[in-house]
Design a protein around this motif. Structure first.
Motif, PDB file in Angstrom:
ATOM      1  N   ARG A   1       0.861  -1.192   0.000  1.00  0.00           N
ATOM      2  CA  ARG A   1       0.000   0.000   0.000  1.00  0.00           C
ATOM      3  C   ARG A   1       0.890   1.233   0.000  1.00  0.00           C
ATOM      4  NH1 ARG A   1      -1.029  -2.016   5.743  1.00  0.00           N
ATOM      5  NH2 ARG A   1      -2.637  -3.256   4.820  1.00  0.00           N
ATOM      6  N   SER A   2       0.295   2.389  -0.128  1.00  0.00           N
ATOM      7  CA  SER A   2       1.083   3.624  -0.133  1.00  0.00           C
ATOM      8  C   SER A   2       0.855   4.407   1.157  1.00  0.00           C
ATOM      9  CB  SER A   2       0.691   4.490  -1.337  1.00  0.00           C
ATOM     10  OG  SER A   2      -0.620   4.980  -1.162  1.00  0.00           O
ATOM     11  N   CYS A   3       1.677   5.404   1.357  1.00  0.00           N
ATOM     12  CA  CYS A   3       1.583   6.242   2.554  1.00  0.00           C
ATOM     13  C   CYS A   3       0.248   6.981   2.623  1.00  0.00           C
ATOM     14  CB  CYS A   3       2.698   7.286   2.559  1.00  0.00           C
ATOM     15  SG  CYS A   3       4.360   6.632   2.484  1.00  0.00           S
ATOM     16  N   GLY A   4      -0.273   7.355   1.459  1.00  0.00           N
ATOM     17  CA  GLY A   4      -1.494   8.168   1.465  1.00  0.00           C
ATOM     18  C   GLY A   4      -1.215   9.478   2.172  1.00  0.00           C
ATOM     19  N   ASN A   5      -2.059   9.816   3.157  1.00  0.00           N
ATOM     20  CA  ASN A   5      -1.886  11.082   3.869  1.00  0.00           C
ATOM     21  C   ASN A   5      -1.020  10.951   5.125  1.00  0.00           C
ATOM     22  OD1 ASN A   5      -3.574   9.687   5.568  1.00  0.00           O
ATOM     23  ND2 ASN A   5      -5.140  11.272   5.668  1.00  0.00           N
ATOM     24  N   CYS A   6      -0.387   9.813   5.312  1.00  0.00           N
ATOM     25  CA  CYS A   6       0.445   9.597   6.498  1.00  0.00           C
ATOM     26  C   CYS A   6       1.850  10.143   6.267  1.00  0.00           C
ATOM     27  CB  CYS A   6       0.519   8.109   6.844  1.00  0.00           C
ATOM     28  SG  CYS A   6       1.473   7.812   8.349  1.00  0.00           S
ATOM     29  N   THR A   7       2.340  10.915   7.228  1.00  0.00           N
ATOM     30  CA  THR A   7       3.695  11.466   7.166  1.00  0.00           C
ATOM     31  C   THR A   7       4.403  11.355   8.528  1.00  0.00           C
ATOM     32  OG1 THR A   7       2.759  13.656   7.608  1.00  0.00           O
ATOM     33  CG2 THR A   7       3.192  13.112   5.294  1.00  0.00           C
ATOM     34  N   LEU A   8       3.911  10.498   9.411  1.00  0.00           N
ATOM     35  CA  LEU A   8       4.443  10.433  10.770  1.00  0.00           C
ATOM     36  C   LEU A   8       5.932  10.111  10.805  1.00  0.00           C
ATOM     37  CD1 LEU A   8       3.761  10.833  13.728  1.00  0.00           C
ATOM     38  CD2 LEU A   8       3.133   8.408  13.846  1.00  0.00           C
ATOM     39  N   CYS A   9       6.423   9.292   9.886  1.00  0.00           N
ATOM     40  CA  CYS A   9       7.869   8.988   9.874  1.00  0.00           C
ATOM     41  C   CYS A   9       8.683  10.259   9.671  1.00  0.00           C
ATOM     42  CB  CYS A   9       8.204   7.931   8.826  1.00  0.00           C
ATOM     43  SG  CYS A   9       7.863   8.414   7.130  1.00  0.00           S
ATOM     44  N   CYS A  10       8.136  11.238   8.974  1.00  0.00           N
ATOM     45  CA  CYS A  10       8.832  12.507   8.719  1.00  0.00           C
ATOM     46  C   CYS A  10       8.962  13.346   9.984  1.00  0.00           C
ATOM     47  CB  CYS A  10       8.098  13.314   7.657  1.00  0.00           C
ATOM     48  SG  CYS A  10       7.987  12.494   6.058  1.00  0.00           S
ATOM     49  N   LYS A  11       8.246  12.947  11.019  1.00  0.00           N
ATOM     50  CA  LYS A  11       8.313  13.654  12.299  1.00  0.00           C
ATOM     51  C   LYS A  11       9.170  12.897  13.312  1.00  0.00           C
ATOM     52  CE  LYS A  11       5.342  15.374  16.021  1.00  0.00           C
ATOM     53  NZ  LYS A  11       3.948  15.450  16.501  1.00  0.00           N
ATOM     54  N   VAL A  12       8.932  11.605  13.471  1.00  0.00           N
ATOM     55  CA  VAL A  12       9.508  10.885  14.612  1.00  0.00           C
ATOM     56  C   VAL A  12      10.968  10.481  14.462  1.00  0.00           C
ATOM     57  CG1 VAL A  12       7.243  10.081  15.380  1.00  0.00           C
ATOM     58  CG2 VAL A  12       8.634   8.596  13.915  1.00  0.00           C
ATOM     59  N   TYR A  13      11.492  10.402  13.248  1.00  0.00           N
ATOM     60  CA  TYR A  13      12.873   9.962  13.050  1.00  0.00           C
ATOM     61  C   TYR A  13      13.830  11.132  12.912  1.00  0.00           C
ATOM     62  CZ  TYR A  13      11.333   5.206  12.413  1.00  0.00           C
ATOM     63  OH  TYR A  13      10.797   3.973  12.626  1.00  0.00           O
TER      64      TYR A  13
ATOM     65  N   ASN B   1      20.632  18.200  10.134  1.00  0.00           N
ATOM     66  CA  ASN B   1      20.681  17.547  11.446  1.00  0.00           C
ATOM     67  C   ASN B   1      19.303  17.499  12.113  1.00  0.00           C
ATOM     68  OD1 ASN B   1      22.644  16.083  12.649  1.00  0.00           O
ATOM     69  ND2 ASN B   1      23.446  17.754  13.891  1.00  0.00           N
ATOM     70  N   LYS B   2      18.268  17.208  11.333  1.00  0.00           N
ATOM     71  CA  LYS B   2      16.898  17.159  11.840  1.00  0.00           C
ATOM     72  C   LYS B   2      16.801  16.183  13.019  1.00  0.00           C
ATOM     73  CE  LYS B   2      12.666  14.836  11.004  1.00  0.00           C
ATOM     74  NZ  LYS B   2      12.525  14.635  12.395  1.00  0.00           N
ATOM     75  N   PRO B   3      16.356  16.681  14.185  1.00  0.00           N
ATOM     76  CA  PRO B   3      16.219  15.783  15.338  1.00  0.00           C
ATOM     77  C   PRO B   3      14.919  14.977  15.270  1.00  0.00           C
ATOM     78  CG  PRO B   3      15.625  18.014  15.964  1.00  0.00           C
ATOM     79  CD  PRO B   3      16.083  18.070  14.514  1.00  0.00           C
TER      80      PRO B   3
ATOM     81  N   VAL C   1      10.489  16.207  15.480  1.00  0.00           N
ATOM     82  CA  VAL C   1      10.319  17.533  14.879  1.00  0.00           C
ATOM     83  C   VAL C   1      10.006  17.289  13.410  1.00  0.00           C
ATOM     84  CG1 VAL C   1      11.505  19.671  14.241  1.00  0.00           C
ATOM     85  CG2 VAL C   1      11.968  18.606  16.455  1.00  0.00           C
ATOM     86  N   TRP C   2       9.021  17.996  12.881  1.00  0.00           N
ATOM     87  CA  TRP C   2       8.675  17.800  11.467  1.00  0.00           C
ATOM     88  C   TRP C   2       9.852  18.164  10.571  1.00  0.00           C
ATOM     89  CZ3 TRP C   2       4.864  14.965   9.945  1.00  0.00           C
ATOM     90  CH2 TRP C   2       3.711  14.860  10.715  1.00  0.00           C
ATOM     91  N   CYS C   3      10.086  17.352   9.579  1.00  0.00           N
ATOM     92  CA  CYS C   3      11.097  17.651   8.569  1.00  0.00           C
ATOM     93  C   CYS C   3      10.671  18.908   7.809  1.00  0.00           C
ATOM     94  CB  CYS C   3      11.218  16.463   7.607  1.00  0.00           C
ATOM     95  SG  CYS C   3      12.344  16.781   6.228  1.00  0.00           S
ATOM     96  N   LYS C   4      11.632  19.750   7.501  1.00  0.00           N
ATOM     97  CA  LYS C   4      11.309  20.995   6.790  1.00  0.00           C
ATOM     98  C   LYS C   4      10.770  20.740   5.382  1.00  0.00           C
ATOM     99  CE  LYS C   4      15.899  22.025   4.929  1.00  0.00           C
ATOM    100  NZ  LYS C   4      17.020  22.977   4.963  1.00  0.00           N
TER     101      LYS C   4
END
Length: 179
Positions: free
Chosen positions: A16-28, A35-37, A40-43
């Motif tokens: 399946r695809s991510c669709g509207n999910c972007t949580l990995c872009c925040k938690v990792y 140096n994104k911690p 924090v949302w990726c820019k």
């Protein structure tokens, strides 16, 4: 869900695809992007919409394999944007649950908690274990209990011990000192 999803299998092509999910872009954390911690949302992310540099995203992002995307036995309720945690394999012996910092106990409530315990039991038979990163803490999920193993940046040594009592496998976590 009638059977705990398989977690010891090699990564597969997405089902399946991510669709509207972007949580990995925040938690990792993503060091290659200024140096994104973690947490924090990726820019380059538009939350709920996607990655603005998908084709040129860093190697860490290319190598990431969301377990919900790759494992068809996980239902829609396991989608990270709904469940509030991301699942993936970390190395050969650890299955990771990374919680949205605003929902550090999401993994423990049902339907997730009971299913994660089933998955943890299966992982232990494979010589693997489940680690949950929740808020500032990390926990090991065992079939019958959760054991806090300290803060996320702590590197406490531990081992998971198994013993059999009256035909039942019992697990415990033992802590050791750094060499």
């Amino acid at each position: 869900m009638s059977e705990a999803p398989a977690t010891g299998l090699p990564e597969r092509l997405p089902v399946r695809s991510c669709g509207n999910c972007t949580l990995c872009c925040k938690v990792y954390p993503v060091p290659a992007i200024d140096n994104k911690p973690a947490n924090v949302w990726c820019k380059h992310c538009s939350p709920g919409r996607g990655c603005g540099i998908w084709e040129a995203r860093p190697q860490f992002c290319q190598d990431f394999h969301c377990h919900w995307i790759n494992e068809k036995s996980f239902g829609e309720e396991w989608k990270p944007s709904i469940a509030k945690f991301v699942m993936n394999n970390e190395g050969e012996n650890r299955f990771a649950i990374i919680c949205d910092p605003g929902h550090p106990t999401a993994w423990s409530r049902d339907p997730y908690g009971s299913e994660l315990r089933k998955i943890a039991a299966k992982l232990l038979t494979q010589g693997r274990y489940m680690m949950v990163y929740a808020g500032p803490m990390k926990h090991i999920v065992l079939p019958d209990q959760d054991v806090s193993v300290g803060k996320i940046n702590d590197n406490r040594l531990f081992s998971i011990r198994k013993r059999r009592l009256n035909g039942v496998d019992l697990y415990s976590v033992e802590f050791g000192d750094a060499p």
